[in-house]
Design an enzyme around this catalytic site. Structure first.
Site, PDB file in Angstrom:
ATOM      1  N   LYS A  56     120.753  53.716 -18.382  1.00 49.76           N
ATOM      2  CA  LYS A  56     119.863  54.108 -19.483  1.00 49.76           C
ATOM      3  C   LYS A  56     118.870  53.014 -19.859  1.00 49.76           C
ATOM      4  CE  LYS A  56     121.651  58.192 -21.419  1.00 49.76           C
ATOM      5  NZ  LYS A  56     123.040  58.263 -20.946  1.00 49.76           N
ATOM      6  N   SER A  81     125.195  57.327 -30.188  1.00 54.59           N
ATOM      7  CA  SER A  81     126.304  56.400 -30.411  1.00 54.59           C
ATOM      8  C   SER A  81     126.683  55.774 -29.085  1.00 54.59           C
ATOM      9  CB  SER A  81     127.501  57.147 -31.004  1.00 54.59           C
ATOM     10  OG  SER A  81     127.798  58.264 -30.199  1.00 54.59           O
ATOM     11  N   GLU A 207     128.417  67.842 -13.664  1.00 57.28           N
ATOM     12  CA  GLU A 207     128.656  67.843 -15.104  1.00 57.28           C
ATOM     13  C   GLU A 207     130.149  68.064 -15.372  1.00 57.28           C
ATOM     14  OE1 GLU A 207     126.329  70.931 -16.959  1.00 57.28           O
ATOM     15  OE2 GLU A 207     126.849  72.400 -15.451  1.00 57.28           O
ATOM     16  N   GLY A 211     132.011  71.617 -19.915  1.00 58.89           N
ATOM     17  CA  GLY A 211     130.697  72.013 -20.442  1.00 58.89           C
ATOM     18  C   GLY A 211     129.700  72.201 -19.312  1.00 58.89           C
ATOM     19  N   ASP A 213     126.982  73.810 -18.894  1.00 63.23           N
ATOM     20  CA  ASP A 213     125.769  74.495 -19.375  1.00 63.23           C
ATOM     21  C   ASP A 213     124.612  74.397 -18.373  1.00 63.23           C
ATOM     22  OD1 ASP A 213     125.943  71.669 -20.435  1.00 63.23           O
ATOM     23  OD2 ASP A 213     123.829  72.083 -20.759  1.00 63.23           O
ATOM     24  N   SER A 307     127.109  55.828 -12.776  1.00 61.47           N
ATOM     25  CA  SER A 307     126.049  55.736 -13.784  1.00 61.47           C
ATOM     26  C   SER A 307     126.317  54.744 -14.907  1.00 61.47           C
ATOM     27  CB  SER A 307     125.765  57.128 -14.363  1.00 61.47           C
ATOM     28  OG  SER A 307     126.953  57.707 -14.847  1.00 61.47           O
TER      29      SER A 307
HETATM   30  C1  LIG Z   1     123.650  59.316 -20.454  1.00 58.88           C
HETATM   31  C2  LIG Z   1     124.605  59.152 -19.329  1.00 58.88           C
HETATM   32  C3  LIG Z   1     124.744  60.139 -18.316  1.00 58.88           C
HETATM   33  C4  LIG Z   1     123.972  61.436 -18.344  1.00 58.88           C
HETATM   34  O1  LIG Z   1     122.587  61.216 -18.198  1.00 58.88           O
HETATM   35  P1  LIG Z   1     121.534  62.358 -18.570  1.00 58.88           P
HETATM   36  O2  LIG Z   1     120.217  61.759 -18.287  1.00 58.88           O
HETATM   37  O3  LIG Z   1     121.754  62.718 -20.004  1.00 58.88           O
HETATM   38  O4  LIG Z   1     121.848  63.524 -17.678  1.00 58.88           O
HETATM   39  C5  LIG Z   1     125.595  59.875 -17.273  1.00 58.88           C
HETATM   40  N1  LIG Z   1     126.335  58.740 -17.221  1.00 58.88           N
HETATM   41  C6  LIG Z   1     126.247  57.795 -18.171  1.00 58.88           C
HETATM   42  C7  LIG Z   1     127.095  56.573 -18.045  1.00 58.88           C
HETATM   43  C8  LIG Z   1     125.380  57.955 -19.264  1.00 58.88           C
HETATM   44  O5  LIG Z   1     125.302  57.015 -20.211  1.00 58.88           O
END
Ligand SMILES: *Cc1c(COP(=O)(O)O)cnc(C)c1O
Length: 323
Positions: A56, A81, A207, A211, A213, A307
Site C-alpha cells: 500500500k 485502521s 478474495e 466475502g 463479492d 501482499s
Molecule cells: C489492502 C490489502 C489487500 C487488498 O488490496 P486491494 O487493493 O484493496 O484489493 C491485500 N493485502 C494486503 C496486505 C492489504 O493491505
C-alpha cells in the site's frame, strides 16, 4: 455523469519512476521445497518486506507525489485502521504533506502508535455509531484536505501496479499470476502491468471465501455489496469493489478465486517453514489459491504476490497454533 479516468500501463510506468529511491524494490523469493510441493516454479513477490510492511505504500506515495502544491500544503486525509493508514502517514512524512488518519477507537494500539510515529494526526471515531466516510469528508471540507481512498483512485491503482511490474521485469513472462483481492486496487494495477509485460499470463484475483463479492460482481455484471465478511484476512474485508477497479476488472476479466481462513493459516505456516517469512493472513491469499490449483499449474512458471506482513507476533503464533 463524467467518465472517470481509467489508469493505463503508462501510468504504472510513470508511478514506478516516482517510486524509485522511495519504495523498496522488494525481492522475488524462491524455494526448492515449495516448487517441489507444487510441482511448478513459484516466484513470490515479497511485498511483506515493503516499507510499512505492505504494497500500500506504493499507491499512497504515488498519489501524494502527484498532488498540486496547494493540495500538498493543505494536507491529506485517509480513513483506515490497516495498512493504508500507515502507508499514507509515511508517504506524508516523506513528502512533507500533513496527514490526518481517521481510525476507530478500538484500533490496535500498535497501529495507532505506528501511524502517529510517522507524524500523522490520528482522529478517532466509534465504528458502531459513527460513519468514517462522513468524518473523513467533513474533515476534508472543513480543512481543505484531499481525501486519499484506499483503492478506488487512478493514482493509487497505478502505484499498486508497480509491484507486479517489478516482478515481471525481474523474472520474465509467467504462465499464471495470483494476486490478493479486497477492493481491487492491487489486482487492477497488476492487470495493467501483466497485460503489457506478460500478455499470455492467466491472472487470478483471490478474495476471502467469506466475502466473494468480486466474483459475484463479475458474474452478475454489477458491483455487488455485501456485509463486512468475517475472516482473518482483515486487509480484504471490503464490502464492494470500487467504480474504477470494477471497470478494469470487467474489461480485463481475471479469474476470481477464494481461499478459506483454514487455507490461509496453512499457507502462512508453509511460508514461515519453507521461506522463513511472515505474511499476514491477507498476504497469503494468492499462494493459498495457487496451492489449491496445483494440479492445473504443473510445470508452469507461477507468480504470487505476498501482499503484506503486518500481523502481531502473538496473533501469528495463536493462528499457527490453531487457537
Ligand atoms: C489492502 C490489502 C489487500 C487488498 O488490496 P486491494 O487493493 O484493496 O484489493 C491485500 N493485502 C494486503 C496486505 C492489504 O493491505
Amino acid at each position: 455523469m463524467t467518465v472517470p479516468h481509467l489508469p493505463t500501463y503508462d501510468d504504472v510506468a510513470a508511478a514506478a519512476d516516482r517510486l524509485t529511491g522511495h519504495a523498496h524494490r522488494t525481492p522475488v523469493l524462491r524455494s526448492r521445497l515449495l516448487d517441489a510441493a507444487l510441482d511448478a516454479r513459484i516466484f513470490l513477490k515479497a511485498e511483506n518486506l515493503q516499507r510499512v510492511g505492505a504494497f500500500k505504500f506504493r499507491g499512497a506515495f504515488n498519489t501524494l507525489a502527484r498532488l498540486a502544491s496547494e493540495q500538498r500544503r493543505a494536507g491529506v486525509v485517509a480513513y483506515s485502521s490497516g495498512n493504508h493508514a500507515q502507508a499514507v502517514a509515511l508517504a506524508g512524512h516523506l513528502l512533507d504533506v500533513p496527514a490526518t488518519i481517521v481510525m476507530p477507537h478500538d484500533a490496535p494500539a500498535s497501529k495507532v502508535a505506528a501511524t502517529q510515529g510517522y507524524g500523522a494526526t490520528v482522529v478517532r471515531y466509534d465504528r458502531y455509531t459513527e460513519d468514517r466516510e462522513e468524518i473523513g469528508r467533513a474533515l476534508a471540507e472543513r480543512d481543505g484536505l484531499t481525501l486519499v481512498p484506499p483503492y478506488d483512485h487512478a493514482d493509487v491503482i497505478a502505484g499498486q501496479g508497480t509491484a507486479v511490474r517489478e516482478l515481471l521485469e525481474d523474472v520474465g513472462e509467467l504462465d499464471a499470476l495470483f494476486v490478493p483481492l479486497g477492493g481491487g486496487g492491487l489486482l487492477s494495477g497488476s492487470l495493467l502491468a501483466a497485460r503489457e509485460l506478460s500478455p499470455g499470463c492467466r491472472i487470478y484475483g483471490v478474495e476471502p471465501a467469506a466475502g466473494d463479492d468480486a466474483r459475484r460482481s463479475l458474474a452478475e455484471g454489477r458491483i455487488v455489496h455485501i456485509d463486512t465478511p468475517r475472516t482473518i484476512a482483515d486487509g480484504a474485508q471490503t464490502q464492494h469493489l470500487g467504480e474504477l477497479t470494477y471497470q478494469i476488472l470487467r474489461r480485463e476479466a481475471p479469474t476470481i478465486l477464494t481461499a478459506t481462513d483454514e487455507e490461509l493459516v496453512m499457507t502462512m505456516r508453509t511460508l514461515v517453514t519453507y521461506l522463513k517469512v511472515v505474511v499476514e493472513p491477507t498476504g497469503a491469499l494468492g499462494l493459498a489459491a495457487a496451492t489449491r490449483l496445483a494440479e492445473e499449474l504443473r510445470g508452469e512458471r507461477v507468480g504470487v504476490v505476498l501482499s503484506g506482513g503486518n500481523v502481531d507476533p502473538a496473533r501469528f503464533g495463536a493462528l499457527l497454533a490453531g487457537t
